[in-house]
Design a protein around this motif. Structure first.
Motif, PDB file in Angstrom:
ATOM      1  N   ASP A  34       0.832  -1.193   0.000  1.00  0.00           N
ATOM      2  CA  ASP A  34       0.000   0.000   0.000  1.00  0.00           C
ATOM      3  C   ASP A  34       0.868   1.245   0.000  1.00  0.00           C
ATOM      4  O   ASP A  34       1.937   1.281   0.618  1.00  0.00           O
ATOM      5  CB  ASP A  34      -0.893   0.040   1.247  1.00  0.00           C
ATOM      6  N   LEU A  35       0.398   2.265  -0.693  1.00  0.00           N
ATOM      7  CA  LEU A  35       1.033   3.579  -0.687  1.00  0.00           C
ATOM      8  C   LEU A  35      -0.012   4.595  -0.262  1.00  0.00           C
ATOM      9  O   LEU A  35      -1.209   4.299  -0.258  1.00  0.00           O
ATOM     10  CB  LEU A  35       1.572   3.911  -2.091  1.00  0.00           C
ATOM     11  N   GLU A  36       0.410   5.810   0.062  1.00  0.00           N
ATOM     12  CA  GLU A  36      -0.529   6.855   0.455  1.00  0.00           C
ATOM     13  C   GLU A  36      -0.629   7.908  -0.620  1.00  0.00           C
ATOM     14  O   GLU A  36       0.352   8.232  -1.294  1.00  0.00           O
ATOM     15  CB  GLU A  36      -0.093   7.518   1.771  1.00  0.00           C
ATOM     16  N   ASP A  37      -1.850   8.485  -0.764  1.00  0.00           N
ATOM     17  CA  ASP A  37      -2.012   9.617  -1.674  1.00  0.00           C
ATOM     18  C   ASP A  37      -1.679  10.907  -0.918  1.00  0.00           C
ATOM     19  O   ASP A  37      -1.313  10.872   0.254  1.00  0.00           O
ATOM     20  CB  ASP A  37      -3.413   9.628  -2.291  1.00  0.00           C
ATOM     21  N   THR A  38      -1.813  12.042  -1.579  1.00  0.00           N
ATOM     22  CA  THR A  38      -1.431  13.327  -0.966  1.00  0.00           C
ATOM     23  C   THR A  38      -2.326  13.729   0.194  1.00  0.00           C
ATOM     24  O   THR A  38      -1.978  14.613   0.968  1.00  0.00           O
ATOM     25  CB  THR A  38      -1.448  14.445  -2.028  1.00  0.00           C
ATOM     26  N   SER A  39      -3.483  13.089   0.319  1.00  0.00           N
ATOM     27  CA  SER A  39      -4.388  13.386   1.439  1.00  0.00           C
ATOM     28  C   SER A  39      -4.197  12.433   2.599  1.00  0.00           C
ATOM     29  O   SER A  39      -4.934  12.480   3.585  1.00  0.00           O
ATOM     30  CB  SER A  39      -5.849  13.299   0.961  1.00  0.00           C
ATOM     31  N   GLY A  40      -3.228  11.528   2.491  1.00  0.00           N
ATOM     32  CA  GLY A  40      -2.963  10.593   3.576  1.00  0.00           C
ATOM     33  C   GLY A  40      -3.819   9.336   3.523  1.00  0.00           C
ATOM     34  O   GLY A  40      -3.847   8.572   4.495  1.00  0.00           O
ATOM     35  N   ASN A  41      -4.524   9.132   2.426  1.00  0.00           N
ATOM     36  CA  ASN A  41      -5.359   7.935   2.281  1.00  0.00           C
ATOM     37  C   ASN A  41      -4.523   6.775   1.751  1.00  0.00           C
ATOM     38  O   ASN A  41      -3.674   6.942   0.868  1.00  0.00           O
ATOM     39  CB  ASN A  41      -6.515   8.195   1.308  1.00  0.00           C
ATOM     40  N   THR A  42      -4.792   5.593   2.273  1.00  0.00           N
ATOM     41  CA  THR A  42      -4.086   4.395   1.831  1.00  0.00           C
ATOM     42  C   THR A  42      -4.639   3.940   0.489  1.00  0.00           C
ATOM     43  O   THR A  42      -5.856   3.866   0.296  1.00  0.00           O
ATOM     44  CB  THR A  42      -4.245   3.265   2.861  1.00  0.00           C
ATOM     45  N   VAL A  43      -3.734   3.655  -0.441  1.00  0.00           N
ATOM     46  CA  VAL A  43      -4.109   3.178  -1.772  1.00  0.00           C
ATOM     47  C   VAL A  43      -3.512   1.786  -1.956  1.00  0.00           C
ATOM     48  O   VAL A  43      -2.306   1.592  -1.796  1.00  0.00           O
ATOM     49  CB  VAL A  43      -3.576   4.123  -2.871  1.00  0.00           C
ATOM     50  N   ASP A  44      -4.389   0.811  -2.261  1.00  0.00           N
ATOM     51  CA  ASP A  44      -3.903  -0.528  -2.582  1.00  0.00           C
ATOM     52  C   ASP A  44      -3.093  -0.420  -3.871  1.00  0.00           C
ATOM     53  O   ASP A  44      -3.638  -0.151  -4.936  1.00  0.00           O
ATOM     54  CB  ASP A  44      -5.077  -1.494  -2.795  1.00  0.00           C
ATOM     55  N   SER A  45      -1.785  -0.643  -3.790  1.00  0.00           N
ATOM     56  CA  SER A  45      -0.912  -0.322  -4.915  1.00  0.00           C
ATOM     57  C   SER A  45      -0.290  -1.526  -5.599  1.00  0.00           C
ATOM     58  O   SER A  45       0.132  -1.439  -6.750  1.00  0.00           O
ATOM     59  CB  SER A  45       0.200   0.610  -4.435  1.00  0.00           C
ATOM     60  N   GLY A  46      -0.187  -2.629  -4.917  1.00  0.00           N
ATOM     61  CA  GLY A  46       0.387  -3.814  -5.527  1.00  0.00           C
ATOM     62  C   GLY A  46       0.126  -5.037  -4.674  1.00  0.00           C
ATOM     63  O   GLY A  46      -0.138  -4.940  -3.473  1.00  0.00           O
ATOM     64  N   LYS A  47       0.163  -6.203  -5.321  1.00  0.00           N
ATOM     65  CA  LYS A  47      -0.085  -7.433  -4.566  1.00  0.00           C
ATOM     66  C   LYS A  47       0.525  -8.607  -5.324  1.00  0.00           C
ATOM     67  O   LYS A  47       0.505  -8.657  -6.540  1.00  0.00           O
ATOM     68  CB  LYS A  47      -1.593  -7.645  -4.403  1.00  0.00           C
ATOM     69  N   ILE A  48       1.073  -9.548  -4.577  1.00  0.00           N
ATOM     70  CA  ILE A  48       1.515 -10.831  -5.117  1.00  0.00           C
ATOM     71  C   ILE A  48       0.642 -11.880  -4.444  1.00  0.00           C
ATOM     72  O   ILE A  48       0.593 -11.950  -3.219  1.00  0.00           O
ATOM     73  CB  ILE A  48       3.000 -11.099  -4.824  1.00  0.00           C
ATOM     74  N   LEU A  49      -0.085 -12.647  -5.245  1.00  0.00           N
ATOM     75  CA  LEU A  49      -1.027 -13.623  -4.724  1.00  0.00           C
ATOM     76  C   LEU A  49      -0.634 -15.014  -5.198  1.00  0.00           C
ATOM     77  O   LEU A  49      -0.246 -15.197  -6.352  1.00  0.00           O
ATOM     78  CB  LEU A  49      -2.435 -13.293  -5.230  1.00  0.00           C
ATOM     79  N   VAL A  50      -0.717 -15.990  -4.317  1.00  0.00           N
ATOM     80  CA  VAL A  50      -0.483 -17.388  -4.668  1.00  0.00           C
ATOM     81  C   VAL A  50      -1.757 -18.154  -4.356  1.00  0.00           C
ATOM     82  O   VAL A  50      -2.343 -17.989  -3.285  1.00  0.00           O
ATOM     83  CB  VAL A  50       0.712 -17.976  -3.890  1.00  0.00           C
ATOM     84  N   GLY A  51      -2.215 -18.950  -5.325  1.00  0.00           N
ATOM     85  CA  GLY A  51      -3.450 -19.699  -5.148  1.00  0.00           C
ATOM     86  C   GLY A  51      -3.320 -21.136  -5.618  1.00  0.00           C
ATOM     87  O   GLY A  51      -2.346 -21.517  -6.274  1.00  0.00           O
ATOM     88  N   LYS A  52      -4.332 -21.918  -5.271  1.00  0.00           N
ATOM     89  CA  LYS A  52      -4.380 -23.324  -5.670  1.00  0.00           C
ATOM     90  C   LYS A  52      -4.957 -23.422  -7.082  1.00  0.00           C
ATOM     91  O   LYS A  52      -6.030 -22.901  -7.355  1.00  0.00           O
ATOM     92  CB  LYS A  52      -5.274 -24.113  -4.722  1.00  0.00           C
ATOM     93  N   ALA A  53      -4.262 -24.132  -7.958  1.00  0.00           N
ATOM     94  CA  ALA A  53      -4.777 -24.347  -9.302  1.00  0.00           C
ATOM     95  C   ALA A  53      -5.874 -25.396  -9.292  1.00  0.00           C
ATOM     96  O   ALA A  53      -6.705 -25.441 -10.200  1.00  0.00           O
ATOM     97  CB  ALA A  53      -3.647 -24.767 -10.237  1.00  0.00           C
TER      98      ALA A  53
END
Length: 186
Positions: A34-53
């Motif tokens: 997560d990163l923050e915008d200029t107003s201090g709000n959290t922005v979901d910015s990236g994710k690495i996900l592992v799942g069952k095929a």
């Protein structure tokens, strides 16, 4: 948080585990950034996900997983790249190679766009057998081979310029028909 160790081997300082043992593929584990915008709000910015095929059982042949890489575009986190259990990489959007090349590339419904006089090569050094845009006129296609060029379609091969057809190689009759040929220009 700093995790470190002095070891001359693989260091695994963090293990993420989902203890779901349900008979489905719903159990996933991810690491989100997560990163923050200029107003201090959290922005979901990236994710690495592992799942069952598939559903994991206690048999190793059922324990296949995939990995997804998510990024944020216009404030929405979405999957952009998936690595399959067998190692196939699927990408949503454009793929660029800077000072590099791609091998064994397959497009599933999208365009493969080559720029800057790139070639589709069929040999190791891309000098003997290739398809490329003509260097003098990038809108022209150039096919080059040190030996024969074989066209082996299941049907006919037609030669067109716009709406004008100049020739057809009839696959079934094994003959060539030429059209619009004037003054011996063939």
């Amino acid at each position: 948080l700093v995790l470190y160790r002095n070891i001359d081997a693989e260091h695994t300082p963090l293990v993420l585990r989902n203890l779901s043992d349900s008979n489905d593929t719903n159990g996933k584990v991810s690491l989100q950034f997560d990163l923050e915008d200029t107003s201090g709000n959290t922005v979901d910015s990236g994710k690495i996900l592992v799942g069952k095929a598939q559903t994991f059982t206690n048999t190793s042949t059922t324990q296949d997983s995939f990995m997804e890489f998510h990024t944020s575009l216009d404030g929405t986190l979405a999957n952009r790249m998936t690595l399959s259990p067998g190692g196939a990489l699927s990408v949503t959007g454009d793929v660029s190679a800077v000072n590099g090349s791609f091998t064994n590339m397959v497009s599933a419904g999208g365009d493969i766009i080559l720029t800057n006089q790139s070639k589709i090569a069929f040999d190791n050094d891309a000098t003997n057998t290739y398809i490329a845009a003509n260097t003098d006129n990038p809108e022209d296609l150039e096919m080059h081979a040190d030996h024969d060029i074989h066209l082996q379609p299941d049907a006919d091969v037609r030669i067109h310029t716009g709406d004008t057809e100049y020739g057809t190689f009839l696959g079934s009759g094994k003959k060539l028909e030429l059209f619009n040929v004037l003054n011996g220009d063939y």
